[in-house]
Structure formats: C-alpha cells, structure tokens
Design a protein around this motif. Structure first.
Motif, PDB file in Angstrom:
ATOM      1  N   SER A  97     -46.862  27.915 -46.387  1.00 32.78           N
ATOM      2  CA  SER A  97     -47.662  26.698 -46.428  1.00 32.78           C
ATOM      3  C   SER A  97     -47.022  26.029 -44.785  1.00 32.78           C
ATOM      4  CB  SER A  97     -47.302  25.787 -47.497  1.00 32.78           C
ATOM      5  OG  SER A  97     -48.018  24.763 -47.402  1.00 32.78           O
ATOM      6  N   PRO A  98     -48.187  25.370 -44.433  1.00 33.94           N
ATOM      7  CA  PRO A  98     -47.841  24.844 -43.169  1.00 33.94           C
ATOM      8  C   PRO A  98     -47.329  23.300 -43.385  1.00 33.94           C
ATOM      9  CG  PRO A  98     -50.256  24.785 -43.591  1.00 33.94           C
ATOM     10  CD  PRO A  98     -49.530  25.616 -44.730  1.00 33.94           C
ATOM     11  N   PRO A  99     -46.932  22.570 -42.440  1.00 39.68           N
ATOM     12  CA  PRO A  99     -46.474  21.484 -42.364  1.00 39.68           C
ATOM     13  C   PRO A  99     -47.664  20.330 -42.884  1.00 39.68           C
ATOM     14  CG  PRO A  99     -45.716  22.109 -40.333  1.00 39.68           C
ATOM     15  CD  PRO A  99     -46.617  23.129 -40.897  1.00 39.68           C
ATOM     16  N   GLN A 100     -47.245  19.303 -43.728  1.00 46.19           N
ATOM     17  CA  GLN A 100     -48.267  18.332 -44.342  1.00 46.19           C
ATOM     18  C   GLN A 100     -47.686  17.002 -43.813  1.00 46.19           C
ATOM     19  OE1 GLN A 100     -48.999  18.620 -48.383  1.00 46.19           O
ATOM     20  NE2 GLN A 100     -50.851  17.664 -48.416  1.00 46.19           N
ATOM     21  N   HIS A 101     -48.403  16.193 -43.465  1.00 42.96           N
ATOM     22  CA  HIS A 101     -48.273  14.979 -43.167  1.00 42.96           C
ATOM     23  C   HIS A 101     -48.682  13.853 -44.127  1.00 42.96           C
ATOM     24  CE1 HIS A 101     -46.930  15.712 -38.823  1.00 42.96           C
ATOM     25  NE2 HIS A 101     -47.749  16.617 -38.909  1.00 42.96           N
ATOM     26  N   PRO A 102     -48.200  12.818 -44.205  1.00 44.14           N
ATOM     27  CA  PRO A 102     -48.750  11.638 -44.877  1.00 44.14           C
ATOM     28  C   PRO A 102     -50.210  11.381 -44.793  1.00 44.14           C
ATOM     29  CG  PRO A 102     -46.631  10.614 -44.162  1.00 44.14           C
ATOM     30  CD  PRO A 102     -47.077  12.140 -43.400  1.00 44.14           C
ATOM     31  N   LEU A 103     -50.711  11.255 -43.524  1.00 44.24           N
ATOM     32  CA  LEU A 103     -51.875  11.147 -43.190  1.00 44.24           C
ATOM     33  C   LEU A 103     -52.519  12.305 -42.204  1.00 44.24           C
ATOM     34  CD1 LEU A 103     -52.260   7.088 -42.493  1.00 44.24           C
ATOM     35  CD2 LEU A 103     -52.708   8.547 -44.285  1.00 44.24           C
ATOM     36  N   ALA A 104     -53.342  13.006 -42.654  1.00 46.38           N
ATOM     37  CA  ALA A 104     -53.584  14.250 -41.801  1.00 46.38           C
ATOM     38  C   ALA A 104     -53.708  13.854 -40.336  1.00 46.38           C
ATOM     39  CB  ALA A 104     -54.891  14.773 -42.308  1.00 46.38           C
ATOM     40  N   ILE A 105     -53.395  14.878 -39.514  1.00 47.36           N
ATOM     41  CA  ILE A 105     -53.577  14.835 -38.103  1.00 47.36           C
ATOM     42  C   ILE A 105     -54.610  15.871 -37.495  1.00 47.36           C
ATOM     43  CG2 ILE A 105     -52.143  14.822 -35.931  1.00 47.36           C
ATOM     44  CD1 ILE A 105     -49.831  13.662 -37.463  1.00 47.36           C
TER      45      ILE A 105
END
Lengths: 165, 792
Positions: free
Chosen positions: B101-109
C-alpha cells in the motif's frame, strides 16, 4: 421577529418550561439552536435530513424532527427536549424500563426514541408489538436490534395499565 | 497465603451470571451523555473538508484565496500545508507477506483516488462558516480513468491506481491442505456456486467525531475522540506528529456506536489533530452523514467462488474457495485491509470436519471508499459461503440440511483440534449447540408447517447457519505483524477510604456494557456491592495500557485482568485486616462490603472502617504494616491465538413471490461464549449483531456507478434495518468456559453478525428451492428475488 444585518432573527419561545429569547441565523435548524445556542445536548444529530430520528423533540406537544425545522419556525412555540421530560418526571417509568431491559446500548438514538415513544404512550393504551414496532420505525437504532426497546415499551404499558386499574 | 477455595462463579455475593442494569446507562436515558459533539471548549474552531468529487483525478491547481477571505475563517490548508506536521502512513504488516500500500497523507497531495477523499480543510468559527468557505475553494482537477469493478481492476489494461506498484493487486494468499483434487474426484456429489457479498458500512448513529486541543504551554495534545482504541490512537499520533507519549492524551467519552468503524486511522481525523497543533487552539471535526457515507470505512465487497465435495453419506470431503475483494485505493492504517480476506480463508468450513481445503484470496485496489474491518470481519462471508455450500450439498444428495450438519460438525469431544485452515480450537460445542437450536425452534414441527403452507401456495423457508467466531485475540492478530496494537489489557483497582472501589481499565465502552461487566467482576472479586464500584475507561492518562474494544476482547481479556486485580486487592485487604483483627488472613473474607469470618460469615469489620484506619490512622497500625490498596494486574491470552466462540443460528422467512418481499418471521441463535457474566447484555449483543447481519443480508449496500460515484450515500437511500421489519429473536446458550483464563469468558459481540446473513439467505433459498430459483448475492432485495424467479 426582527431582522438583523446577518440575516439573523430574534426568536422567543418556551423551552423546557423556560422562556428564552435568542438571536439566531435564519438558516439554523431547531436542533442546532437547541444544542449550540441553548447547550441542550441531549438531543442528537444523526442524519440532518429527517430520516434517523435522533433529533426528535416536542414542539407544541408533537414529536418533530429537529433537523427539518428551522429555529425561526419555532418562534412562539413550546419546545420540550429529553432534558425537560426528564426533569419533570414525565417519562420516568419509561426510562426505568429502558434501563432494566437494556433497551439502549450506545444511547445516541435514545433521547429521540424516548420522545417518539412518549407520544405513542399518550396516544394508545395497548398497542400490539407490531404497532410499537411501527411507531418507532422512524427512529433508527444500530445497536439493539429493537427487540429490547419493544419489550421496554410493553413493560411500561403494562405498569401504567396496572396503575390505572 | 492460600486463596479461599472459591471459583469465579461461586464467590459469595457473586454478580457473575446476573442481569444487573448498566450503571453508566442512566445518564444516557436522561440526555446527559457526553459525546464528542457535546463538548464546548474555549476558542474552539470547527473544520470542514473539501472532498474529491471524482473517483480518480489529478490535482492541477488549488486556489484558496476566496475561502480564506470568507467570514469566520481561521485557516484554509491543503495537503502540502499539513505534510510537514503529520508524516504519511503506510498500512502494511509483516505477517501479511506481500501486502502493499502506498503512503497516505491526512490531506491528499497530487492525486485523488476516491470520491470523498479529503484534500483541503477549512477551519472556521462555526461548522456552517467552514462549509461555506469550502464551497469557495477553486480546485482544478484533471479527471483520470477509473478502476472500480474489482474483477476489471485486475484485468490486463486496467487503470493502475498506484503506477509505482505496477498493478492493482494489493495482497494474495493461497492455501492448499490435503489432497483436494482427489477429494473432489471421489465425491458422490460436488456443488459449486459463486457468492457475492455487497459493500456495506457501519452507519454508527453518532458519526465519527474528534476534538483536538494543543496546549503549547504544557506541550500537551488532548484528543477527545469517538473511538474504540485510545492507546492505539495515542501511539499513532505520537509517531506521525513527532510527539513524545507523555504529550498526547486521548479521551474516549461516550461513543455513539462503533462496530469497528471507529478503530481505524482516518485522514480527516489526523488532519484535525494536525490543525489543532498548527493553530494551537481546539478544533472540532464531526462528520456529517453525507461525508460519513464516503469516508467511514466500508466493509465486505467480496466475490467468492466456492466448491464442496461430499460422499453419499453426506460427509464433507473437501472445500475449495477463491475470494476476491476490493479495498478501495489504500490499505487502511494500522490494521490493514488484508485482514478480512485472510479471515475468510481461515474461517471457511470452520464448524465442520474436513481435511482437504484449497483457498485463494486476492485483495484489490479500486477507486472506491477504503474498505477495512467492520463487526465480524470476514465471518459473515465465510459463513455464507460454507453454509450455502452445505445446503447445496444436502439438496444434491437428498438429505435434510439439519441432518447433514449433524453429521459433519466437529464433535464436542474431539477438542482440542486444528482446522484444515490451521486455526486451533480449544473447545467448541457444535453438537450441543445444534441440538439445542433444533429443539428450541422445534425444527421438525416447523418443517411440517412449511410443507402444509407450501400446499396453499405460501412459500416459507428455514435457514440454518453454524458459525465460529474469533474472540479474545492474542498478539497473533496484529502485534506479531508489527502493529503497535495492544492485545494485553490491565486493570488498576483502588480501595477508597469509604470502602468503594475505583477500577481503571484499558478496555473501552461503546454501549455494549463493558463498564457493567467489569464492575460485576470487580465487585465479585473484591467482595463489595456493585454500587460501590466505579469504572473508569477511555483515557490514556487514567487507565492502564490496553487495546480497547475490538475482536470481542473486552469481557474475556479485560474481565480477566479485572478478576486478577480484584483477587489481589482482596488479598491485600485481608492481610492487613488479619493484623488489625489479630487473626490469620485465611480465616477472613470480604463480602458485601465487610470483612467477615470466612466460615460463619459473621462481620468482623466494615470496609469503611478498614479504609478509615488504613488512610487516616495508619499510626495505629503495627510498624511494618503498610497496606497496599492500589493494585494492577494485566492479562493476555497466551496458550491459544484466539478463543473461539461458536454457535448456530436459524431463520424462518416467508417470501412473497409476487413482490419479492421477504418477511422475517422468527430468528433463533444458540451460542457458546463460555462464562456468561451478564446474560441480558450478552443476549442483547447477539440480537443487535443479528440485526446488523440481517441488514447486510437484505438491505444494506453501498451502490456505485461505473465512474466510482456512490449512488446512495445518504440515510434515506442507504437502507438499514428498521423496527417494523425485524423479527423477535430467541437466544440461548451452551456454556463452555475457556480454560485460558480463570473467568472463562469468550467474546459475544460479533456472533450475531457472523451467522445471521447466511441463515437468512439460506432460508430464502429454502423457500425458493421448489420454484427452481436461488439468490447468492447480498443484499437479497425484492429485485434480486424477482430476478431469480424470472419475473423481472
């Protein structure tokens, strides 16, 4: 009512027996007014479009969805919430039946459920289980599966009938 | 000192096995609960999120100028703005080999990968003003092709959601035990069917909610969270915001339903925490219902091809399954989205003897809301497949379905045993449970009634579903894979001067009755009235470290910690009391709030008097006697990875073949969760779980179009069970305590949801069988049934 610069109005109504006068935004729903302006947090917000019943309150004696009515529409009305019904002991027996039968789990639906049931209890002396289920079918409960709530209503009805005779 | 020779159940003034009311429920019926949205803090601001309108898009440009100028707005932030405050996460665990699974941010970039994914946030003085400003954000998005259907997402040429991963396969597990091909070759009958379990979601009546408050003066982040696992949240916030453990406190007050929805890390919630840190003022996030539907984790979404081989006598020879499940664009942190498919592989065939088993499970990325663990993870799928195949096999060889189950369930005296999938059973009671159920429902009479009504054109069906349920998980569930999720739990007890006991414990209350059950165990173990016990849960500053509520662990694991702690406190009280009373501790006991003579029960000293002396007149005690009136004990199961609850359910339905409507006439469940601490609470867990399972079977589905837009993401269009359609449910128990703990309790909260869908679907198919129709997809609504009947 008087208009204000931010499209707000002053409303005057009776809430849980107390006369209150507050300035509210025209778009504020009754439930948000009760919760955010009057800090009556016993009434809950579940879906904001009249489906789940968590926001049910009494307006002029009738069970009403607090998310489908604007606060300005309640100007002059008599509003009662679970806090008010509790304080005047109006549903004490029903509340005790809920506790004894574990007719609530998370409790989020419970205030709205109690208000809907209070109206049923005033309307009908001996509803069948099916009629009780029908009466609460506009109040969602995700925890109990409803059976315990129906049982608690039946117990309350039986106790009230016993007391009446 | 020797323990009084009394078991968990036999203590005088025992509260075990009694349906006492929950002490913490009274405030809830009075409207005096304290849910997160009820909190008002000084300077508190509110956040609203801009969510992707598309299932797959590239962010070209974001202009926040108009939003920043809107009335009441405190801040407008994008993914880049928060990236420096909160590090991204990757939801993989080492025991799911190959999971990606790829890195996930609090708000998508940069890219948006599901319709509903948050990518900008507005903080304002009110939620209404925040929403107003969200509408003013000008975001230019470049639409990208989508991968929505999970089979199509694996096909050659499919849109690859994360190009760096090469394809959309997140995880695959295979298993091949025994000689499956030979079993199928020699079978008297082979049945096969493809089953679909639709996507649904939890619909907690209280939406997800969080208030985060950063106090720079004491470098303390306090998070009030509608959540199941406060210590897990604390650990994750520390890790991703770079804070020491002492700087983060997570408080879970009243929680308005969770069902597994509130045990995951959500981007909007992490963004709220990051915003509170950034702005140094309290920020509240309460999901509205529309965003709940596209941002709460979804569950299930499985297509399972199943085969079963039986001999002429009905013995199950072999099972083969191929499971495919879609999990949205990310594995969900920190538990991962591989767990459900893994559970399906582990649990298929669970109640039955069978030596030959082949399974494959594939977990697929797609442009839909992320999928993760919800009540009874994997169980309802495994049970539907297994029980559906069992009914097909019974029909294939002309055997009554109850009889086929009777011949195949693992014998009660065959334990300990190991299933073909490798899971280990300490002790199950399928035979006793099945016989009890059949007697309770009067199976034979019901069959006669069914036949008589059939003759009059009334189509009723009886469905059975045996099940096993994973409970009391050890570290095998998550810890071994590297997840910092506690499988142990601790309970601290303090005797107060007036004789009351405060119990602080790491398991949490979501309405299921945890605090009541813990109070019952503590009152029994120490020997005080139930009303003298106060239970504290859900506060990382106040309770021992623990896992919280998940996988049915609160009563079995938390309860054992409470029991051990209670015994230790009683021992400490008695050792000190023996000195005061100039006798030996073994001759004394604590009962109903008094220290008594163990043999006669005669009162020697009230606990309030003991407390007075211990706390206020320790000078009167002999030198060297310092009663330790605070004790902590921890517990984690070690001898088995899980304690399996087991049972069987039955559903009786009537199908209207003109309208496709199903009337649920009656539902029964017999289950074995070991020691039953509070029968009423257990029964209500079963009933509530069954109704959630019925929702999955008949009503609930997150419906998507081909572009990845959820079509029914609101409470009016997404159907949940309502009171009028639900049947009365009879619940009974077989009691096989687990020997892994002294109290012997196993979990009960997911059994209902595990078995109900299969029972209902089997009942519908039993009604339809003479008409040559069957349904194998959940939810089986009127349209599906009419289609099966060839009427639409």
């Amino acid at each position: 009512m008087s208009a204000g610069p931010d499209n707000a109005r002053v409303v005057t109504l009776t809430v849980n027996g107390e006369r209150v006068s507050r300035r509210v935004a025209a778009r504020a729903h009754l439930v948000d007014f009760l919760r955010d302006t009057l800090d009556l947090t016993g009434t809950h917000v579940g879906c904001e479009h009249g489906v789940c019943g968590a926001c049910t309150v009494r307006v002029d004696g009738m069970a009403v969805r607090g998310c489908l009515m604007l606060a300005v529409q309640a100007d002059g009305a008599v509003v009662e919430t679970v806090e008010g019904l509790t304080d005047r002991g109006a549903i004490a027996d029903l509340q005790e039946a809920f506790l004894a039968r574990n007719a609530l789990q998370c409790g989020f639906c419970t205030p709205g459920m109690l208000i809907t049931i209070a109206e049923l209890l005033e309307r009908e002396a001996a509803p069948s289980r099916a009629a009780i289920r029908e009466a609460i079918s506009g109040n969602y409960c995700r925890c109990t599966g409803y059976q315990a709530i129906v049982d608690a209503v039946e117990r309350t009805l039986a106790a009230r009938a016993g007391r009446a005779t | 000192m020797s323990e009084p020779a009394l078991s968990f159940l036999d203590r005088p003034n025992s509260y075990i096995g009694r349906s006492v009311p929950r002490p913490n429920a009274r405030r809830l019926v009075q409207g005096r609960g304290a849910y997160v949205d009820d909190l008002r803090l000084p300077r508190m601001a509110h956040v609203a999120f801009l969510r992707s309108p598309r299932a797959h898009a590239r962010i070209v440009r974001i202009d926040t100028a108009a939003a920043k100028a809107a009335p009441g707005v405190v801040a407008v932030v994008t993914g880049e703005d928060l990236a420096g405050i909160c590090k991204p996460w990757v939801a993989v665990l080492s025991h799911f080999k190959g999971l990606r699974s790829p890195p996930q941010h609090p708000l998508a970039i940069g890219w948006l990968r599901w319709a509903g994914e948050p990518f900008c946030a507005v903080v304002a003085a009110s939620r209404a003003e925040a929403e107003d400003a969200v509408a003013l954000i000008d975001a230019e998005l470049e639409p990208l092709p989508v991968a929505v259907d999970m089979e199509a997402a694996l096909a050659p040429g499919a849109t690859v959601i994360h190009p760096e991963l090469g394809d959309n396969l997140a995880f695959e597990r295979t298993l091949d035990v025994g000689d499956v091909d030979a079993a199928f070759r020699t079978a008297a009958a082979v049945v096969e069917q493809t089953f679909h379990v639709g996507r649904h979601t939890g619909v907690t009546l209280e939406p997800r909610a969080l208030v985060a408050e950063w106090n720079p003066g004491e470098e303390k982040l306090t998070i009030h969270h509608s959540f199941q696992a406060p210590h897990m949240m604390q650990d994750i916030v520390c890790k991703h915001l770079g804070l020491p453990e002492a700087s983060v406190r997570v408080v879970c007050g009243d929680v308005g339903g969770s069902f597994g929805i509130k045990v995951h890390i959500y981007p909007d919630e992490m963004a709220t925490v990051a915003l509170a840190k950034l702005l140094a003022r309290p920020v509240k996030f309460v999901a509205d219902r529309l965003e709940s539907f596209v941002s709460d984790i979804h569950a299930r979404d499985h297509r399972v091809k199943g085969r079963m081989a039986v001999d002429a006598a009905g013995a199950i020879l072999g099972i083969e399954i191929d499971d495919l499940t879609g999990i949205g664009p990310y594995s969900v942190y920190p538990r991962t989205s591989a767990v459900e498919a893994n559970q399906v592989v582990n649990l298929v065939g669970g109640p039955y003897r069978h030596a030959n088993y082949r399974a494959r499970a594939r977990v697929v990325f797609q442009n839909k809301t992320p999928m993760c663990q919800y009540r009874a993870v994997g169980h309802p799928i495994a049970v539907m497949v297994t029980e559906g195949l069992v009914d097909l096999a019974a029909a294939a060889i002309g055997m009554d379905p109850a009889e086929l189950r009777r011949r195949n369930v693992i014998a009660d005296d065959a334990h300990p045993s190991t299933a073909a999938s490798g899971i280990r059973f300490e002790k199950l009671s399928h035979q006793r449970s099945l016989e009890k159920l059949l007697a309770m429902m009067d199976y034979d009479a019901l069959r006669r009634e069914q036949a008589a009504l059939r003759a009059r054109g009334i189509h009723r069906g009886i469905g059975l579903a045996a099940f096993i349920e994973i409970t009391n998980p050890s570290a095998a569930f998550y810890g071994v894979g590297g997840a910092r999720i506690s499988s142990q739990d601790g309970c601290t007890l303090r005797l107060n001067p007036q004789g009351g006991v405060v119990a602080a414990i790491g398991v949490t209350e979501q309405g299921q009755g945890t605090e009541a059950v813990i109070a019952q165990v503590v009152a029994t173990a120490v020997g005080v009235p139930l009303s003298d016990v106060r239970v504290v849960t859900g506060d990382t500053d106040a309770t021992p470290y623990g896992g919280g509520t998940w996988a049915c662990r609160a009563a079995g694991i938390g309860g054992e910690a409470a029991w051990q702690s209670g015994k230790a406190l009683r021992r400490n009280i008695l050792e000190a009391a023996a000195v005061m009373l100039q006798t030996n501790a073994a001759s004394l006991d604590v009962r109903d709030g008094s220290i008594v003579d163990a043999d006669s029960g005669a009162e020697r000293m009230k606990l309030s008097e003991f407390g007075r002396v211990a706390y206020f007149r320790p000078d009167t005690l002999p030198a060297g006697l310092a009663p330790e009136l605070v004790v902590t004990r921890h517990y984690v199961p070690k001898d088995y990875p899980f304690a399996f609850t087991n049972g069987v359910q039955a559903s009786y339905v009537e199908v209207d073949t003109d309208t496709g409507f199903v009337t649920l006439i009656k539902h029964w469940c017999v289950e074995d969760c070991g020691t039953v601490i509070n029968p009423q609470l257990v029964d209500e867990q079963i009933r509530g779980g069954i109704v959630q399972g019925i929702g999955a079977a008949l009503f609930e589905e997150c419906r998507y179009d081909g572009q990845g837009q959820m079509l029914n993401g609101n409470m009016a269009d997404y159907l949940v069970p309502m009171a009028a359609e639900m049947p009365d449910i009879d619940v009974a128990h077989v009691v096989t305590p687990t020997a892994s703990s002294e109290i012997g309790a196993k979990g009960a909260g997911e059994a209902g949801t595990a078995g109900a869908p299969a029972a209902v679907i089997n009942a519908i198919n039993d009604a339809l069988r003479p008409l040559g129709a069957r349904v194998d997809s959940q939810p089986a609504g009127p349209q599906a049934i009419l289609r099966a009947l060839g009427k639409v």
